[in-house]
Design an enzyme around this catalytic site. Structure first.
Site, PDB file in Angstrom:
ATOM      1  N   CYS A  17      -1.344   9.497  12.581  1.00 12.30           N
ATOM      2  CA  CYS A  17      -1.460   9.936  13.966  1.00 12.30           C
ATOM      3  C   CYS A  17      -1.934   8.774  14.820  1.00 12.30           C
ATOM      4  CB  CYS A  17      -2.418  11.124  14.098  1.00 12.30           C
ATOM      5  SG  CYS A  17      -4.110  10.713  13.620  1.00 12.30           S
ATOM      6  N   CYS A  20      -5.317   7.431  14.000  1.00 14.74           N
ATOM      7  CA  CYS A  20      -5.370   6.455  12.903  1.00 14.74           C
ATOM      8  C   CYS A  20      -5.149   5.046  13.442  1.00 14.74           C
ATOM      9  CB  CYS A  20      -4.307   6.783  11.859  1.00 14.74           C
ATOM     10  SG  CYS A  20      -4.489   8.401  11.100  1.00 14.74           S
ATOM     11  N   CYS A  87      -3.191 -30.625 -10.621  1.00 15.59           N
ATOM     12  CA  CYS A  87      -2.030 -30.455  -9.742  1.00 15.59           C
ATOM     13  C   CYS A  87      -1.876 -28.989  -9.334  1.00 15.59           C
ATOM     14  CB  CYS A  87      -0.756 -30.921 -10.439  1.00 15.59           C
ATOM     15  SG  CYS A  87      -0.750 -32.655 -10.920  1.00 15.59           S
ATOM     16  N   ASP A 492       1.568  11.987 -25.870  1.00 19.11           N
ATOM     17  CA  ASP A 492       2.245  13.204 -25.459  1.00 19.11           C
ATOM     18  C   ASP A 492       3.055  13.666 -26.674  1.00 19.11           C
ATOM     19  OD1 ASP A 492       3.558  15.194 -23.807  1.00 19.11           O
ATOM     20  OD2 ASP A 492       5.287  13.863 -23.834  1.00 19.11           O
ATOM     21  N   ASP A 691       3.284  13.285 -17.501  1.00 20.74           N
ATOM     22  CA  ASP A 691       2.380  12.338 -18.156  1.00 20.74           C
ATOM     23  C   ASP A 691       1.829  11.301 -17.175  1.00 20.74           C
ATOM     24  OD1 ASP A 691       2.859  13.449 -20.726  1.00 20.74           O
ATOM     25  OD2 ASP A 691       4.743  12.353 -20.836  1.00 20.74           O
TER      26      ASP A 691
END
Length: 802
Positions: A17, A20, A87, A492, A691
């Site tokens: 907005c 902000c 360097c 998982d 996951d």
């Protein structure tokens, strides 16, 4: 370059907005040194003028402290002329001083620079100019990998370096013969005038690069290896002229022309060996870059034509003949073949490809002619993403390397000071001028910051390259360091430890079984979940109506609209939240789950229709993978959104003691947080959208190849083939790389800690000091090169437990 006020234009993220925009503007206005701040909410940009010492880093920090983000951009350059850590430090300092630069990181082993810029419209010209001003060259990388022109240019440089080394070696050979003769009491073979004649072209011909480099470094207030070599050889050369002219008539002087010539030759030889070794460490990334074909055979409007790969668009029909490399990521629309994906995934066996299968750019087509529908082109292809990930990891900088860079920045001045002190100390001790000069030259020559600068990046480049060849992509050095400390591994279940290809093994409908399956399959058409694919496979051949309003509910199921009816498929909890009672099928669900089946309940318009039972099996590699982790002292866990009974069955077969079923995505993330709070270092391995929260919450997230893009983008490590045994191999290469880094740093520091005092005490001839200096960098890079031979120790397949 005098500091002056400069404008900066930022791309600001997170503004929702006008308020902000005002908050960002106030944050910039309060920043010391910032003026004329203006924020444009519509364009999501901020413009500010900075007065020294305010920097882009300060501006980015101010915006982020205000709760918003800055969209920075990264430019990568190939840097020419770097020969040591001094360097690379000078280049890094020059880049960091350019207005708009947030951070700059220079990799000596790769001769590259990565620059993060806050400016919304970055201009590479000032960056290249800053590098040139520091005495080096910078060429913006195109992002397409090494080109043929680049390869030709590198070959020309190698040839020129070889010719220069050969010239220097031929002219220095008589000095070596003289030194050997002197060791046997037959000196004086070369008169002073001959020594001078041989030394001049070596010192000011072959060695001119060191003098030029030293002048450039000193002019910009820096000090590098060139300064040490130039100063040491020049002192030896001109001191020899002084001794020759000051020697009494008839008394041959002891000259040091041989030291000047042989030092130049040995250092050139060492740099030549070093460059060859460095090319070995980068072989993996260069092999990946060489995979992409230059053109593709495209069929448009019924006509075939070869076009540059860059001109292939998504949706184009690409024809790949037997034995050709696949130019883009595409789905097979016609034909069948097999593909060699070994350089992409590390899998040595060809992979069968049929209609509907995805073929990756860079893989080699087998015996069949296939037509592909281009799905990903250019930088979006699997190959391009692999190259980008590996390049980013290799260009990173370990925390320990930042400390080494600080040491290297003051190393040359300190060495020069030690050489001067050694010279003065010997004179005060009453030693001859010749002895004092020899000690000082030896100190200058033996000390070299190259080994320090190469210790970490050489090992990192070799280690991540070896991992990439095995199908393990490591995103950055921080991930690699954390991987070496992991003690808990969370898997998982579906698609990671199991095949991910469940089959419908039971159907129960309260009324119409065929109608229930038809609605369920139609609703699942928008899902990537393995259980959805199982339902679709069961409904193969049915005419499915279109689906709309599809929404996945993480870890619970899906909702969608089919034929105007709201369909809910998933767990009993999901149905209850949607106002549908699952009580009529509670007993059946419990019975199926006790048999290890995954159960999906189906409801339409608030009415329960029935249940679908599916069974998945562990991958053949899973038991061996779990056993390998246990053998390394790691604790395996398994978290699954599947039922507790189905999860327990798989865990029992694989020998996993710690497991939990019916876990939602947030539950997995919370479990990760709990384990980390207990002091554990946690790695999470997964392949699905659900996951992603756990992958992000873990110390190390590992995405399994073939999984979703969300998982791969969230994870720090990606396994390019779905073999869980690669998880243990990931920890192995992380440990091997970190061990090599520690070894390199130890020897780099130990070499200087021992060598400099020995030289200062006058116990080392300048020529031997030059040889030791030349070999120090070679030994560090050669040690890193051993990582190229690393191969994953894949445990043999074992049968799941009964």
């Amino acid at each position: 370059m005098a500091a002056s006020a400069h404008p900066l234009r930022l791309a600001v993220t997170g503004m929702s907005c006008a308020g902000c925009a005002g908050a960002v503007e106030r944050a910039l206005t309060r920043l010391p040194g910032a003026r004329d701040a203006a924020v444009n909410f519509a364009l999501a940009t901020a413009e500010v003028t900075l007065d020294p010492p305010a920097t882009a880093q300060d501006v980015v920090a101010a915006v982020r402290d205000a709760g918003y983000g800055v969209a920075t951009q990264v430019l990568r350059f190939d840097i020419g002329g770097m020969r040591c850590a001094g360097c690379s430090g000078a280049v890094e300092k020059a880049l960091a001083a350019v207005p708009g630069v947030v951070s700059a990181s220079v990799n000596l082993a790769l001769a590259t620079a990565e620059v993060e810029i806050a400016d919304a419209d970055p201009d590479p010209a000032p960056l290249a100019a800053a590098v040139a001003e520091a005495g080096f060259s910078a060429k913006l990388q195109s992002g397409e990998g090494a080109s043929t022109a680049d390869a030709a240019e590198a070959a020309a440089r190698d040839a020129a370096a070889g010719r220069l080394l050969l010239l220097s070696a031929v002219l220095s050979a008589p000095f070596l013969v003289e030194m050997v003769a002197m060791a046997f009491g037959h000196g004086g073979l070369l008169p002073p005038w001959a020594q001078l004649a041989l030394a001049i072209p070596v010192e000011f011909g072959a060695g001119w690069r060191f003098h030029v480099g030293a002048v450039k470094a000193l002019r910009h207030g820096a000090a590098n290896m060139d300064v040490l070599v130039s100063l040491g050889t020049s002192v030896a050369f001109f001191f020899s002229i002084y001794l020759w002219q000051a020697a009494p008539v008839g008394r041959p002087p002891h000259l040091y022309f041989e030291a000047a010539a042989l030092i130049v030759t040995l250092v050139l030889f060492g740099k030549w060996l070093e460059e060859r070794a460095k090319r070995g460490t980068t072989a993996a990334i260069r092999a990946l870059m060489a995979l992409r074909p230059e053109d593709a055979l495209v069929e448009r409007d019924g006509e075939q034509a070869r076009v540059p790969v860059a001109e292939v668009a998504v949706g184009d029909v690409v024809i790949v003949k037997p034995g050709e490399r696949v130019p883009v990521d595409g789905d097979v629309t016609d034909g069948a073949t097999e593909a060699d994906e070994s350089l992409l995934t590390g899998e040595s066996l060809p992979v069968e490809k049929q209609v509907g299968d995805r073929m990756a750019a860079g893989s080699i087509n087998g015996s069949g002619l296939v037509r592909l529908s281009a799905a990903r082109v250019g930088a979006d292809t699997t190959l391009a993403r692999i190259v980008a990930l590996v390049s980013a990891a290799q260009g990173g900088k370990a925390p320990i390397q930042r400390l080494v860079d600080k040491v290297a920045a003051v190393f040359v001045p300190v060495v020069a000071g030690v050489a001067f002190l050694a010279f003065c100390a010997w004179l005060l001790a009453g030693a001859p001028l010749e002895h004092a000069v020899t000690a000082a030259v030896s100190v200058l020559v033996i000390a070299c910051p190259c080994a320090l600068g190469l210790a970490t990046p050489a090992a990192l480049v070799a280690g991540t390259g070896a991992a990439a060849k095995a199908g393990i992509l490591i995103r950055d050095i921080e991930t690699l360091e954390r991987a070496d400390a992991v003690d808990t591994v969370i898997f998982d279940k579906t698609g990671t430890l199991t095949e991910g290809r469940p089959q419908v093994t039971a159907l129960h409908a309260l009324a119409d079984e065929t109608g229930m399956l038809r609605l369920a399959a139609a609703a699942q058409a928008g899902s990537e979940h393995p259980l959805a694919r199982a339902i679709l496979a069961k409904a193969a051949g049915m005419a499915l109506p279109p689906v709309s309003g599809f929404r996945a509910v993480g870890g619970a199921g899906i909702t969608a609209t089919v034929e105007g009816r709201r369909i809910v498929i998933g767990t009993a909890d999901l149905l209850e939240r949607e106002g549908v009672s699952a009580a009529p099928l509670a007993g059946l669900v419990r019975e199926w789950q006790e048999k290890g089946r995954s159960v999906a309940l189906v409801a339409a318009e608030g009415a329960l229709l029935g249940a679908i039972g599916m069974t998945d099996t562990p991958r053949p590699e899973s038991a061996a993978a779990v056993a390998a982790l246990k053998a390394r002292g790691l604790t395996p866990w398994m978290l699954s959104g599947d039922s507790a009974a189905a999860t327990a069955r798989i865990a029992g077969e694989l020998g996993i003691v710690h497991f939990s079923g019916a876990a939602r995505p947030e539950d997995k993330a919370h479990r990760v947080a709990d384990l980390r709070a207990q002091g554990r270092v946690v790695a999470v391995i997964g392949d699905g959208v659900n996951d992603a929260p756990a992958l992000a919450a873990a110390d190390v997230g590992i995405a399994v190849g073939g999984g979703t893009d969300v998982a791969m983008e969230t994870a720090g490590i990606t396994l390019m083939r779905p073999d869980p045994r690669l998880v243990a191999a990931t920890f192995d290469i992380a440990h091997a790389t970190r061990r090599t880094i520690r070894q390199n740093l130890f020897w780099a520091f130990a070499y200087n800690v021992v060598g400099i005092p020995v030289a200062a005490l006058g116990l080392l001839h300048p020529t031997l000091a030059g040889a030791a200096m030349a070999m120090s960098s070679v030994s560090v890079v050669s040690n890193a090169l051993r990582l190229r031979s690393w191969r994953p120790k894949i445990a043999p397949l074992s049968q799941p437990r009964a």
